[in-house]
Design a protein around this motif. Structure first.
Motif, short mmCIF file in Angstrom:
data_model
loop_
_atom_site.label_atom_id
_atom_site.label_comp_id
_atom_site.label_asym_id
_atom_site.label_seq_id
_atom_site.Cartn_x
_atom_site.Cartn_y
_atom_site.Cartn_z
N ILE A 186 -15.62 6.09 -5.62
CA ILE A 186 -14.94 5.02 -6.35
C ILE A 186 -13.43 5.11 -6.15
N LEU A 187 -12.89 6.32 -6.17
CA LEU A 187 -11.46 6.51 -5.93
C LEU A 187 -11.07 6.05 -4.53
N ILE A 247 -11.06 2.15 -4.39
CA ILE A 247 -9.88 1.57 -5.03
C ILE A 247 -8.65 1.75 -4.15
N VAL A 301 -8.74 -0.77 -1.21
CA VAL A 301 -8.48 -2.14 -1.65
C VAL A 301 -6.99 -2.33 -1.89
N ASN A 302 -6.33 -1.35 -2.49
CA ASN A 302 -4.89 -1.45 -2.74
C ASN A 302 -4.10 -1.50 -1.44
#
Length: 122
Positions: free
Chosen positions: A8-9, A12, A15-16
Protein backbone atom coordinates in the motif's frame (compact mmCIF):
# COMPACT_ATOMS: atom_id res chain seq x y z
CA UNK A 1 0.79 -8.01 7.38
CA UNK A 2 4.08 -6.26 6.67
CA UNK A 3 3.85 -7.14 2.99
CA UNK A 4 0.39 -5.61 2.71
CA UNK A 5 1.55 -2.46 4.46
CA UNK A 6 4.57 -2.07 2.15
CA UNK A 7 2.45 -2.79 -0.92
CA UNK A 8 0.00 0.00 0.00
CA UNK A 9 2.87 2.37 0.81
CA UNK A 10 4.51 1.61 -2.55
CA UNK A 11 1.22 2.19 -4.37
CA UNK A 12 0.71 5.60 -2.73
CA UNK A 13 4.29 6.64 -3.51
CA UNK A 14 3.99 5.76 -7.20
CA UNK A 15 0.68 7.61 -7.54
CA UNK A 16 2.22 10.73 -5.99
CA UNK A 17 5.23 10.62 -8.30
CA UNK A 18 3.12 10.18 -11.41
CA UNK A 19 0.80 13.05 -10.35
CA UNK A 20 3.79 15.37 -9.98
CA UNK A 21 5.14 14.40 -13.40
CA UNK A 22 1.90 15.22 -15.22
CA UNK A 23 1.66 18.55 -13.40
CA UNK A 24 5.08 19.64 -14.63
CA UNK A 25 4.57 18.54 -18.23
CA UNK A 26 1.44 20.67 -18.72
CA UNK A 27 3.33 23.85 -17.84
CA UNK A 28 6.38 22.83 -19.89
CA UNK A 29 4.32 22.32 -23.04
CA UNK A 30 3.80 26.06 -23.52
CA UNK A 31 6.83 27.72 -25.08
CA UNK A 32 7.71 31.15 -26.39
CA UNK A 33 5.83 31.77 -29.61
CA UNK A 34 2.84 29.53 -28.79
CA UNK A 35 -0.58 30.93 -29.64
CA UNK A 36 -3.29 30.89 -26.96
CA UNK A 37 -6.82 32.26 -26.81
CA UNK A 38 -8.29 34.37 -24.02
CA UNK A 39 -11.39 32.72 -22.58
CA UNK A 40 -14.21 33.82 -20.33
CA UNK A 41 -13.37 34.18 -16.62
CA UNK A 42 -15.34 32.33 -13.95
CA UNK A 43 -15.63 35.49 -11.86
CA UNK A 44 -16.78 38.94 -13.05
CA UNK A 45 -13.14 39.88 -13.66
CA UNK A 46 -9.97 38.08 -14.74
CA UNK A 47 -8.10 36.67 -11.78
CA UNK A 48 -4.97 35.08 -13.30
CA UNK A 49 -4.41 37.40 -16.26
CA UNK A 50 -3.01 40.65 -14.89
CA UNK A 51 -5.03 43.17 -16.87
CA UNK A 52 -4.60 46.72 -15.61
CA UNK A 53 -7.29 48.36 -13.54
CA UNK A 54 -9.77 50.56 -15.39
CA UNK A 55 -8.34 53.83 -14.08
CA UNK A 56 -4.90 53.02 -15.56
CA UNK A 57 -6.44 52.06 -18.88
CA UNK A 58 -8.39 55.33 -19.04
CA UNK A 59 -5.32 57.41 -18.02
CA UNK A 60 -3.40 55.97 -20.96
CA UNK A 61 -6.21 56.77 -23.40
CA UNK A 62 -7.82 53.35 -23.67
CA UNK A 63 -11.33 52.02 -23.23
CA UNK A 64 -11.82 49.73 -20.22
CA UNK A 65 -14.09 47.08 -21.75
CA UNK A 66 -13.10 43.61 -20.53
CA UNK A 67 -15.78 41.88 -22.63
CA UNK A 68 -13.99 42.79 -25.86
CA UNK A 69 -10.85 40.95 -24.73
CA UNK A 70 -12.57 37.55 -24.72
CA UNK A 71 -11.73 35.46 -27.78
CA UNK A 72 -8.57 37.37 -28.71
CA UNK A 73 -5.66 35.26 -29.84
CA UNK A 74 -2.41 35.99 -28.04
CA UNK A 75 1.18 34.86 -28.42
CA UNK A 76 3.56 34.07 -25.53
CA UNK A 77 6.53 36.45 -25.61
CA UNK A 78 8.38 35.42 -22.44
CA UNK A 79 8.22 32.79 -19.72
CA UNK A 80 9.63 33.31 -16.24
CA UNK A 81 9.62 30.95 -13.30
CA UNK A 82 9.19 32.71 -9.98
CA UNK A 83 10.80 31.66 -6.71
CA UNK A 84 7.61 29.99 -5.51
CA UNK A 85 7.52 27.78 -8.62
CA UNK A 86 4.73 29.49 -10.56
CA UNK A 87 5.21 30.38 -14.20
CA UNK A 88 4.58 33.98 -15.25
CA UNK A 89 4.18 34.59 -18.96
CA UNK A 90 3.94 37.81 -20.91
CA UNK A 91 1.43 37.76 -23.73
CA UNK A 92 0.65 40.12 -26.59
CA UNK A 93 -2.05 40.07 -29.25
CA UNK A 94 -1.28 38.27 -32.49
CA UNK A 95 -2.83 40.98 -34.64
CA UNK A 96 -0.37 43.57 -33.26
CA UNK A 97 -3.01 45.77 -31.66
CA UNK A 98 -2.94 46.81 -28.01
CA UNK A 99 -5.12 45.49 -25.19
CA UNK A 100 -7.82 48.12 -24.57
CA UNK A 101 -6.00 50.42 -26.98
CA UNK A 102 -3.37 51.24 -24.37
CA UNK A 103 -1.32 48.22 -23.21
CA UNK A 104 0.77 46.20 -25.69
CA UNK A 105 1.76 43.40 -23.27
CA UNK A 106 0.14 41.89 -20.16
CA UNK A 107 1.33 39.15 -17.83
CA UNK A 108 -0.48 36.04 -16.63
CA UNK A 109 -0.04 33.15 -14.21
CA UNK A 110 0.17 30.36 -16.78
CA UNK A 111 -0.85 27.27 -14.82
CA UNK A 112 -3.79 28.84 -13.02
CA UNK A 113 -5.02 30.69 -16.11
CA UNK A 114 -5.01 27.48 -18.17
CA UNK A 115 -6.71 25.56 -15.37
CA UNK A 116 -9.47 28.16 -14.87
CA UNK A 117 -10.13 28.64 -18.57
CA UNK A 118 -8.98 32.23 -18.77
CA UNK A 119 -6.36 31.06 -21.29
CA UNK A 120 -6.95 28.20 -23.73
CA UNK A 121 -4.61 26.36 -26.06
CA UNK A 122 -5.46 26.44 -29.73
Amino acid sequence: MKQLFFAILFLIATVNVSAQDTEQTTSQEVQIGDVLEIGRPDAPSYKYIDFPRPNFIIKRGGIANYKRVEGNKVVVTSIKEKKDGTLKVKIKRTDGRRFFGSHPVVSADLENALESGELRRI
